[in-house]
Each structure stands twice: as C-alpha cells, then as structure tokens.
Scaffold this motif. Sequence first.
Motif, PDB file in Angstrom:
ATOM      1  N   VAL A  12       0.832  -1.205   0.000  1.00 21.83           N
ATOM      2  CA  VAL A  12       0.000   0.000   0.000  1.00 21.83           C
ATOM      3  C   VAL A  12       0.862   1.249   0.000  1.00 21.83           C
ATOM      4  O   VAL A  12       0.592   2.218  -0.724  1.00 21.83           O
ATOM      5  N   LEU A  13       1.942   1.242   0.802  1.00 21.62           N
ATOM      6  CA  LEU A  13       2.817   2.420   0.835  1.00 21.62           C
ATOM      7  C   LEU A  13       3.493   2.662  -0.506  1.00 21.62           C
ATOM      8  O   LEU A  13       3.630   3.808  -0.956  1.00 21.62           O
ATOM      9  N   VAL A  14       3.909   1.576  -1.180  1.00 23.21           N
ATOM     10  CA  VAL A  14       4.536   1.734  -2.499  1.00 23.21           C
ATOM     11  C   VAL A  14       3.551   2.312  -3.501  1.00 23.21           C
ATOM     12  O   VAL A  14       3.861   3.217  -4.288  1.00 23.21           O
ATOM     13  N   LEU A  15       2.323   1.795  -3.511  1.00 20.74           N
ATOM     14  CA  LEU A  15       1.322   2.283  -4.455  1.00 20.74           C
ATOM     15  C   LEU A  15       0.957   3.739  -4.171  1.00 20.74           C
ATOM     16  O   LEU A  15       0.747   4.527  -5.101  1.00 20.74           O
ATOM     17  N   LEU A  16       0.866   4.086  -2.879  1.00 19.00           N
ATOM     18  CA  LEU A  16       0.584   5.484  -2.553  1.00 19.00           C
ATOM     19  C   LEU A  16       1.705   6.397  -3.045  1.00 19.00           C
ATOM     20  O   LEU A  16       1.460   7.495  -3.540  1.00 19.00           O
ATOM     21  N   TYR A  17       2.936   5.932  -2.918  1.00 19.29           N
ATOM     22  CA  TYR A  17       4.067   6.729  -3.391  1.00 19.29           C
ATOM     23  C   TYR A  17       4.013   6.907  -4.901  1.00 19.29           C
ATOM     24  O   TYR A  17       4.248   7.987  -5.434  1.00 19.29           O
ATOM     25  N   LEU A  18       3.659   5.820  -5.603  1.00 19.45           N
ATOM     26  CA  LEU A  18       3.639   5.888  -7.069  1.00 19.45           C
ATOM     27  C   LEU A  18       2.541   6.797  -7.583  1.00 19.45           C
ATOM     28  O   LEU A  18       2.738   7.582  -8.512  1.00 19.45           O
ATOM     29  N   TYR A  19       1.365   6.684  -6.974  1.00 21.74           N
ATOM     30  CA  TYR A  19       0.214   7.396  -7.528  1.00 21.74           C
ATOM     31  C   TYR A  19       0.072   8.819  -7.011  1.00 21.74           C
ATOM     32  O   TYR A  19      -0.608   9.631  -7.616  1.00 21.74           O
ATOM     33  N   LEU A  20       0.660   9.124  -5.869  1.00 23.29           N
ATOM     34  CA  LEU A  20       0.478  10.455  -5.304  1.00 23.29           C
ATOM     35  C   LEU A  20       1.674  11.371  -5.519  1.00 23.29           C
ATOM     36  O   LEU A  20       1.666  12.512  -5.074  1.00 23.29           O
ATOM     37  N   THR A  21       2.740  10.876  -6.165  1.00 16.84           N
ATOM     38  CA  THR A  21       3.897  11.734  -6.439  1.00 16.84           C
ATOM     39  C   THR A  21       3.537  12.753  -7.527  1.00 16.84           C
ATOM     40  O   THR A  21       3.107  12.356  -8.617  1.00 16.84           O
ATOM     41  N   GLY A  33      -6.543   8.053 -16.517  1.00 16.61           N
ATOM     42  CA  GLY A  33      -5.682   6.996 -17.017  1.00 16.61           C
ATOM     43  C   GLY A  33      -4.248   7.164 -16.626  1.00 16.61           C
ATOM     44  O   GLY A  33      -3.373   7.296 -17.480  1.00 16.61           O
ATOM     45  N   LYS A  34      -3.925   7.183 -15.371  1.00 12.05           N
ATOM     46  CA  LYS A  34      -2.565   7.380 -14.892  1.00 12.05           C
ATOM     47  C   LYS A  34      -1.721   6.166 -15.203  1.00 12.05           C
ATOM     48  O   LYS A  34      -2.165   5.033 -15.071  1.00 12.05           O
ATOM     49  N   ARG A  35      -0.455   6.410 -15.542  1.00 11.67           N
ATOM     50  CA  ARG A  35       0.483   5.340 -15.854  1.00 11.67           C
ATOM     51  C   ARG A  35       1.816   5.637 -15.189  1.00 11.67           C
ATOM     52  O   ARG A  35       2.153   6.765 -14.910  1.00 11.67           O
ATOM     53  N   VAL A  36       2.597   4.569 -15.012  1.00 11.34           N
ATOM     54  CA  VAL A  36       3.905   4.683 -14.381  1.00 11.34           C
ATOM     55  C   VAL A  36       4.958   4.741 -15.476  1.00 11.34           C
ATOM     56  O   VAL A  36       4.942   3.931 -16.399  1.00 11.34           O
ATOM     57  N   ALA A  37       5.904   5.673 -15.365  1.00  8.26           N
ATOM     58  CA  ALA A  37       6.958   5.795 -16.370  1.00  8.26           C
ATOM     59  C   ALA A  37       8.239   6.208 -15.695  1.00  8.26           C
ATOM     60  O   ALA A  37       8.229   6.811 -14.617  1.00  8.26           O
ATOM     61  N   ARG A  86      17.100  10.575 -12.993  1.00  7.23           N
ATOM     62  CA  ARG A  86      16.087   9.531 -13.173  1.00  7.23           C
ATOM     63  C   ARG A  86      15.098   9.579 -12.016  1.00  7.23           C
ATOM     64  O   ARG A  86      15.471   9.569 -10.861  1.00  7.23           O
ATOM     65  N   ALA A  87      13.831   9.580 -12.328  1.00 10.72           N
ATOM     66  CA  ALA A  87      12.794   9.640 -11.308  1.00 10.72           C
ATOM     67  C   ALA A  87      11.607   8.833 -11.765  1.00 10.72           C
ATOM     68  O   ALA A  87      11.480   8.503 -12.936  1.00 10.72           O
ATOM     69  N   MET A  88      10.725   8.544 -10.847  1.00 12.02           N
ATOM     70  CA  MET A  88       9.535   7.772 -11.156  1.00 12.02           C
ATOM     71  C   MET A  88       8.352   8.691 -10.914  1.00 12.02           C
ATOM     72  O   MET A  88       8.096   9.101  -9.778  1.00 12.02           O
ATOM     73  N   LEU A  89       7.643   9.074 -12.008  1.00  4.03           N
ATOM     74  CA  LEU A  89       6.588  10.068 -11.904  1.00  4.03           C
ATOM     75  C   LEU A  89       5.310   9.523 -12.489  1.00  4.03           C
ATOM     76  O   LEU A  89       5.301   8.526 -13.219  1.00  4.03           O
ATOM     77  N   LEU A  90       4.245  10.206 -12.166  1.00  4.28           N
ATOM     78  CA  LEU A  90       2.927   9.843 -12.675  1.00  4.28           C
ATOM     79  C   LEU A  90       2.459  10.953 -13.600  1.00  4.28           C
ATOM     80  O   LEU A  90       2.418  12.120 -13.213  1.00  4.28           O
ATOM     81  N   CYS A  91       2.066  10.564 -14.804  1.00  5.73           N
ATOM     82  CA  CYS A  91       1.569  11.534 -15.752  1.00  5.73           C
ATOM     83  C   CYS A  91       0.315  10.986 -16.410  1.00  5.73           C
ATOM     84  O   CYS A  91       0.172   9.768 -16.583  1.00  5.73           O
ATOM     85  N   ASP A 137       1.911  -2.319 -17.607  1.00  4.54           N
ATOM     86  CA  ASP A 137       0.529  -2.683 -17.925  1.00  4.54           C
ATOM     87  C   ASP A 137      -0.191  -3.186 -16.674  1.00  4.54           C
ATOM     88  O   ASP A 137       0.355  -3.302 -15.594  1.00  4.54           O
ATOM     89  N   ALA A 138      -1.453  -3.529 -16.841  1.00  2.00           N
ATOM     90  CA  ALA A 138      -2.297  -3.963 -15.708  1.00  2.00           C
ATOM     91  C   ALA A 138      -1.828  -5.287 -15.126  1.00  2.00           C
ATOM     92  O   ALA A 138      -1.961  -5.539 -13.930  1.00  2.00           O
ATOM     93  N   ALA A 139      -1.259  -6.154 -15.979  1.00  2.00           N
ATOM     94  CA  ALA A 139      -0.792  -7.454 -15.481  1.00  2.00           C
ATOM     95  C   ALA A 139       0.347  -7.290 -14.483  1.00  2.00           C
ATOM     96  O   ALA A 139       0.450  -8.028 -13.501  1.00  2.00           O
ATOM     97  N   ALA A 140       1.240  -6.342 -14.714  1.00  2.51           N
ATOM     98  CA  ALA A 140       2.361  -6.118 -13.797  1.00  2.51           C
ATOM     99  C   ALA A 140       1.874  -5.633 -12.444  1.00  2.51           C
ATOM    100  O   ALA A 140       2.351  -6.063 -11.403  1.00  2.51           O
ATOM    101  N   ILE A 141       0.892  -4.703 -12.506  1.00  2.00           N
ATOM    102  CA  ILE A 141       0.356  -4.204 -11.234  1.00  2.00           C
ATOM    103  C   ILE A 141      -0.331  -5.317 -10.459  1.00  2.00           C
ATOM    104  O   ILE A 141      -0.209  -5.425  -9.249  1.00  2.00           O
TER     105      ILE A 141
END
Length: 507
Positions: free
Chosen positions: A411-420, A459-463, A438-443, A483-487
């Motif tokens: 949950v903490l990892v997902l919150l970090y990914l989606y709320l950054t 439609g947020k994605r990780v890049a 290099r950073a991990m952002l949500l666009c 993709d959705a399978a990885a999540i």
Amino acid sequence: MCPVVPQPLGVSIDGHLHGFRVTLAFLLSMCLSRMTFTAACPPPCLCASDIVSCSGLNLSTVPPDLPGYVTRLDLSHNVLTALLLDWPDRCLDRLTTLVLSQNAITHLAPDTFAPTPHLRHLDLSSNGLSRLNASAFHGLGELEVLLLFGNHISQTMAGAFQGLSSLERLYLGGNRLTAFPLELYQRDGDLPCLRFLDLSMNMVRQVPVQSLLSLATWQQSGIYLQGNPLVCDCALRAMLEYWERRQYRPLLDFREEYPCSLGQEEWLNCSASPQGGFHGTVEVSYQAEPGDWLMVPCPGVSLPLREGLMVFWVTPGDGSPALGVTDGQSSRLTVLTNGTLEIRGALREDSGTYSCVAVRGRHRSSNETLEVTVSVGNPSGLGKSGEERSSGGEHFNTAFTTLASCVVSIVLVLLYLYLTPCRCHGGKAGGVGGCGGRAMLLCADPREAELADRRVTGGKRVAFLETGGEHPHKCRAKHPVMDAAAIEGILKNGSRALEQVLEEHVA
C-alpha cells in the motif's frame, strides 16, 4: 504504677521525716516485689528470654503463675495425668509451642487449649490417650503440627479434629488404629490443609486403595503406612507398584516394612500378563472431539485379564476420583471389566493425563509408561497436565504479522507511485531545468505533462523519466509504461514482485 504519697498538710517535715521515709520505702518495696512476682520464672523451671522449660521435674500439675510473655513452654518428661480447662491461670496469647510429651495424660477436657489461641505446634506424644473428645482441640485455628504418636488411640472420634483449619502435619503413628481414618479427608473439609499423615506402626490391615489413589495428599507430602500388618492382595500390590513407579518417598524410604514384595503377584494370581510377557509402551495419545465416545486400553496389560486382577484409573487433576472396575455404569467415565477406560460424551475438561494402576509383575525400563494422554477439542492445545499450549496461537500470530507487513508495504509503495506530483518545470524558481535525474513520476500522458499541475486524468500510468534536452519542460517517457498485469502481480506477490518489475524496467 507506684502511688505517690503526698505530705499531709499542717505536719512538720522535720518532725515526720523519718516516718515519711519509712512509708515511701515500704510502698516502693511492694511495687518492686509485685513487678518481680509477675515477671519471675516459676520455680523450679528454667527460663531463657521467652522460653520456659519445666521438663523432667516430676511435676504432677502445671506450675502456677506462668509468665504471659512465654512463647515456648516445655512440660515434657513429667507425671501429668490430665489437662483441665484452668491449667494456666492466665491467657497465654503469645504461646506458639507447647510440649507435653512423655507424660501420663489420659484425658483432655473440652476446650483444654482455649487459653492458647495462637498455638502452632502441639506435642502430646508418648502419653496415655485412648480417645479424643469432640472439642479437645477447639479454638486452635492456627495449629499447624500435632504430634499424637506413642499413645493408645484406637479410633478418631467424629469432630475430634474439627476447627483445625490450618493443620498441615498429623502424627498418629504408634497407636492402636485398626482402620484407615479416611474421614480426616472426607468430613466436610475439617482438615483442608492436611498434607502429611503418619499412620505407621498401627494395626491397620486393609486400606481403601481406590480412595487413597484419589487423594492429592499422597503425591505432595505423603501418607506413611509402614509397620502395619497390611494384607497383601491384588489391589494393594497394584498401588504399591504404582507408588514405586512414581518414586513415592514414604514407600521407598521404608520399603522393607511393607508387604507385597516383587514376585508375590504369581501366587496372588493377579499378574496382568498370563504368559509373563509385559509389553511396555511409549506414551499413548488419543484425540477426540467434544461428544465423542473413547475406549482407552490400559497400557501394558495383556488380555484377557486374569480373574481377580484389579485395575484402577487415576484421572487428571488434584483430588479427582480414581476409577475402578466396580464403579457404577452411570458415570461418563467407566472402567470396563477388561480394564479399558470408557469415556462417553467427551468434554474438554476430560483432557489430560490418565494413569492406569494394575499389577504388571516386573520392573520396567525408563521408556515404558503407564500413562495415556487424552485431548478433547484442540489436538495441540493440551499437554500432560491438561493446560492449554499456545504454540498454535503463536504460529498464527507470526503468519498474520508477516502478511500484514507485506500488505502495508504494498500500500505504501502504491501510494508513493500514484500520489507523487509530476512537476518537471524547472527554471521558474531558479532551479535546474527538467526532472533532475532519473525519477519515477505519474503523468496522464507524456504529452500532457504541461497540464499536470492543473488537472488530474483517470488513465494514470507509471513511467521512468529523465531530463530531456529537446523539451526541457516536458516529462518524456524513456521506457514503456507498466501494464495492468504487472500491477496485479505486485499486489499478489508483494514487495519481491515489485522489485523484480522495477529492475526489468530500469535495465
């Protein structure tokens, strides 16, 4: 206090000085003599601090004027014949030990020891007592040790020991008792603290084996029966063999003074193994659910049983009854004629260790046992003592804690990914342009990074993003998004799957 004599008014001091001195001296001598009288040691006894010894003085009566401070009084080795109610002329409320041994006392009046309410040790051994009156020891609620050995007591009268609620040790050896005084344990709890009973050197021929096996006393301190003309039968032989197996000190210390030695079971015709083949067994365990019907065979007993063989089962818990073949069939726990223990409608409180008492007829090795463990309900919850074990609960708590930790980490990892926030606009505040390494952002989309501060899309994605030279104000995707399978794999496999996915994208 000594009275003060005032000077008479109108009398010359010079004229009566001599008379005043004489009067004052007389009154002072009377006070001192009274103080000496009350604190003096009664002749011809010896006193040392709070101990008074009148032993071996050929006394036929108790000396008068015993000091009230005495805590130990020794009147042994005299010729006292009786103790009447007024044997002390005052209340000895500090007396804790009274020794009256080696006298000729044949009678104890009711409430004899009422003047000594705090007595803890009473020695009446080696006297001529033949019976004990119902109220002989009334008022001795703090008495712990009572010595009555070496008398002529043939029976214990009903209520003789009533009120001795603190009595722990009772010595009745060397008397003329012909029956085991089971009423000491059964009559409304007269002696609830009794843990030691000496019945040695009496005239007891039969003992209630099944009742003795039910007493917790024999397991804690002991019941001494040596020196009695006990009749050796199968029941007694089974109990003595059981006591030997349990390393019962009163038996082991005086084994030569007990009947039924090893090897007598053949002529008694009560051996459990007709062919002499004792089959020792390791500990046997039985598991049942509440309401089940259990049949528990006696370990080490060969079937069919010989005629006359006695089998008893000692049930778990202190003071629990011992079961015999002759018990009624209405009880849930019954011993069948072949020695098998039958438990009908098992309850959780039936769990524990059961011991089978029977004549085996030979010494056993250390790995052979007579005990059977029964568990009703939780198979791992009860041990030999019937107490619940917490190992299962500990394993559950450990697994639950581990699972909860994994869920919280995901949950903490997902919150970090989606709320950054996707802020890649450098230069406005004088900072370095771009995302700065290099950073991990949500666009919402690489091309919509300009609008990330003003709106949020669905439609947020990780890049993985880097600073771009061509478009310094945009977050440009370097690798394809997840993709959705990885999540879904991250959610199922926890943090390890997340690390593996991240490494694949970084590479």
